[in-house]
Design an enzyme around this catalytic site. Structure first.
Site, PDB file in Angstrom:
ATOM      1  CG  ASP A  91      11.129  47.220 -11.370  1.00  0.00           C
ATOM      2  OD1 ASP A  91      10.750  47.228 -12.645  1.00  0.00           O
ATOM      3  OD2 ASP A  91      10.270  46.849 -10.655  1.00  0.00           O
ATOM      4  CD1 TRP A 153       3.434  53.192 -13.493  1.00  0.00           C
ATOM      5  CD2 TRP A 153       4.890  54.621 -13.139  1.00  0.00           C
ATOM      6  NE1 TRP A 153       3.159  54.307 -14.496  1.00  0.00           N
ATOM      7  CE2 TRP A 153       4.114  55.186 -13.879  1.00  0.00           C
ATOM      8  CE3 TRP A 153       5.978  55.490 -12.618  1.00  0.00           C
ATOM      9  CZ2 TRP A 153       4.350  56.490 -14.360  1.00  0.00           C
ATOM     10  CZ3 TRP A 153       6.150  56.670 -12.952  1.00  0.00           C
ATOM     11  CH2 TRP A 153       5.139  57.352 -13.811  1.00  0.00           C
ATOM     12  CE  LYS A 177      -2.436  45.366 -11.454  1.00  0.00           C
ATOM     13  NZ  LYS A 177      -1.188  45.345 -12.107  1.00  0.00           N
ATOM     14  CB  SER A 231      -4.074  57.402 -13.811  1.00  0.00           C
ATOM     15  OG  SER A 231      -4.731  56.315 -14.203  1.00  0.00           O
ATOM     16  CD  GLU A 252      -4.473  58.413  -1.066  1.00  0.00           C
ATOM     17  OE1 GLU A 252      -4.479  59.645  -1.366  1.00  0.00           O
ATOM     18  OE2 GLU A 252      -4.857  58.257   0.164  1.00  0.00           O
ATOM     19  CB  CYS A 286       0.293  61.776  -6.799  1.00  0.00           C
ATOM     20  SG  CYS A 286       1.030  61.386  -5.092  1.00  0.00           S
ATOM     21  CD  GLU A 385      -0.940  63.125 -12.207  1.00  0.00           C
ATOM     22  OE1 GLU A 385      -1.568  62.513 -12.442  1.00  0.00           O
ATOM     23  OE2 GLU A 385      -0.606  63.243 -10.679  1.00  0.00           O
TER      24      GLU A 385
END
Ligand code: NAD
Length: 491
Positions: A91, A153, A177, A231, A252, A286, A385
């Site tokens: 995935d 993800w 979710k 994000s 976060e 992150c 980023e």
């Protein structure tokens, strides 16, 4: 593989019957088709979570009873580890050993919060000393309510576990979710909850779009708290929406984490931590080590070694043995990272190695390990980023300059310092404005220690006891114990 929504303890199709295709990033081929929830499905799920919290007794169960469910979930995750890791690889794209780490850590997270749930039975009440002995007072901590958990993800099951495990331990109920592109292991988490016999409505998992299902969770008036990882722009929007009902929020968000290498460092070790910091999970982390500051005395030898080692990284399908770098998660992410490197070059950056799709790898979303130098301080590559395997390296002359460069960012998630001199390392760690500072390493993350950022990297801390506090309210119960009248008007 599951392809329905998990609401109120049952697998159901979405009311409006939407579906979404999920692709394997290593091949670009269709992997699965999942359901897409609408605001109506979210409404049903939130009401189920509300009922489970308010009426069905999850929130009033002793912590030791909730802990049994958490332990059972941990056991099932461990039993299913190879299969869940393989699903995560298909995935998300990450190499199998990294996926195995993630799933093991997810199980560990449930075990850890099972222990904290048990401890809540004895440590959720404390007496407090008041300055007036006509009163006694105690403080109790109680579960906060219904939690909307929205996750990204890059660590699909792990990020879900960082929220679901402490929320359930505290006595909250959850509507989760997952991210659009990586929903599969979150659906399996629902199957784990089902097998563990978790009461209906305590954990609901809805696949769907952020702008629809995610936003519906955020806006739902019966949700008490939003726990979000993702994000900055979406986090900021969530915070604005949450303000309408004064929902509790933990965020976060992103980072642009610096790593400072002082001249007394072992160059080989420093290079290894930098490589781990920016190339594991394809740099989609992150806290990724994306800005490296190297003392000018060792700058060239550090760069030579970094480039030589980066070239050796094995790239391929994460399911194959010996692969260190899998594909980026999606075509969109591949385009974003490619554009970021093109833009850096336009701004004057030099590409020492990498910079694009590896030769002879036309299928899938692969991107080479990339080392950039001469990146101007005002270019996006230095400031924003990139969320890919792209590191910017820059020399510095003094400790003060290194700390100033490191702190010159709107982010403050993580930072690292490499030096044999403990005093120097501790001093620099104290001066770095970040929620996580690593000394002589970069990235190791422990369930027991707080995780979260300063500045625009977020609000609040996950993991450790701080992670549990996110899901608890604090109540004072104060009693008047004097026989004397209060005396406001009766004298
Ligand atoms: P994203 O913000 O696009 O999406 C995150 C989640 O939010 C997804 O589930 C998405 O569907 C949902 N979402 C999108 N719009 C929404 C809306 N309007 N309302 C509610 N939900 C909405 O982020 P991403 O691209 O999935 O993840 C990458 C980002 O996550 C990076 O910036 C990274 O730094 C950050 N991240 C941070 C941490 C951390 O611990 N600080 C960990 C992992 C990732």
């Amino acid at each position: 593989m599951k392809n329905q929504l998990f609401i109120d303890g049952k697998w159901v199709s979405p009311i409006h019957g939407g579906t979404q295709e999920i692709f394997n990033p290593a091949t670009g081929n269709l992997l699965h088709v999942v359901a897409v929830a609408s605001e109506h499905d979210v409404d049903i799920a939130v009401k189920a979570a509300r009922r489970a919290f308010d009426k069905d007794g999850w929130s009033t169960l002793p912590g030791s009873e909730r802990a049994k469910y958490l332990r059972k979930m941990a056991e099932i995750i461990r039993r299913r580890l190879p299969e869940l890791a393989e699903l995560e690889v298909k995935d998300n794209g990450k190499p199998r050993p990294e996926a195995e780490w993630d799933i093991g850590d997810a199980a560990g997270c449930f075990e850890y919060y099972a222990k904290l749930a048990e401890e809540l039975d004895t440590n959720n009440k404390s007496d407090i000393q008041l300055s007036d002995d006509r009163f006694t007072s105690k403080v109790v901590r109680e579960p906060l309510g219904v939690v909307g958990a929205i996750v990204p993800w890059n660590y699909p099951l792990l990020m879900a576990s960082w929220k679901v495990a402490p929320a359930l331990a505290a006595g909250c109920t959850v509507v989760l979710k997952p991210a659009e592109v990586t929903p599969l292991t979150s659906l399996e988490l629902a199957a784990v909850a089902e097998e563990a016999g978790l009461p209906a409505g305590v954990l609901n998992v809805l696949t769907g779009r952020g702008s629809v299902a995610g936003q519906a969770i955020v806006d739902h008036p019966l949700v008490d708290k939003l726990a979000f990882t993702g994000s900055g722009p979406v986090g900021s929007r969530i915070m604005a929406s949450a303000s309408k009902d004064v929902k509790r929020v933990t965020l976060e968000l992103g980072g642009k984490s610096p790593l400072i290498v002082f001249p007394d460092s072992d160059i080989a070790k420093a290079v290894e931590w930098v490589m781990f910091g920016i190339f594991w999970n394809q740099g989609q982390v992150c806290s990724a080590t994306s800005r490296v500051l190297v003392h000018e005395e060792i700058y060239q030898s550090f760069l030579d070694r970094l480039v030589a080692e980066a070239k050796k990284i094995t790239i391929g399908n994460g399911l194959d043995a010996g692969i260190l770098l899998g594909p980026l998660v999606s075509e969109t992410q591949h385009r974003n990272v490619s554009n970021a490197v093109l833009k850096a070059k336009e701004d004057g950056a030099k590409v020492l190695t990498g910079g694009g799709r590896p030769a002879n790898m036309e299928q899938g979303y692969f991107f080479e390990p990339t080392v950039l130098t001469d990146v101007p301080l005002n270019s996006e590559a230095w400031i924003e980023e990139i969320f890919g395997p792209v590191v910017c390296v820059r020399p510095f002359a003094t400790e003060q300059e290194a700390v100033e460069l490191a702190n010159d960012s709107r982010f403050g998630l993580a930072a690292a310092v490499m030096s044999q001199n403990n005093e120097l390392a501790e001093r620099v760690a104290a001066n770095l404005r970040a929620g996580v500072v690593w000394i002589n390493c970069s990235q190791p993350t422990f369930t027991e220690a707080p995780w979260g950022g300063y500045k625009q990297s977020g609000i609040g801390r996950e993991l450790g006891p701080w992670g549990l506090d996110n899901y608890l309210e604090t109540k004072q119960i104060t009693a008047y114990v004097s026989d004397a009248p209060w005396g406001w008007y009766i004298k």
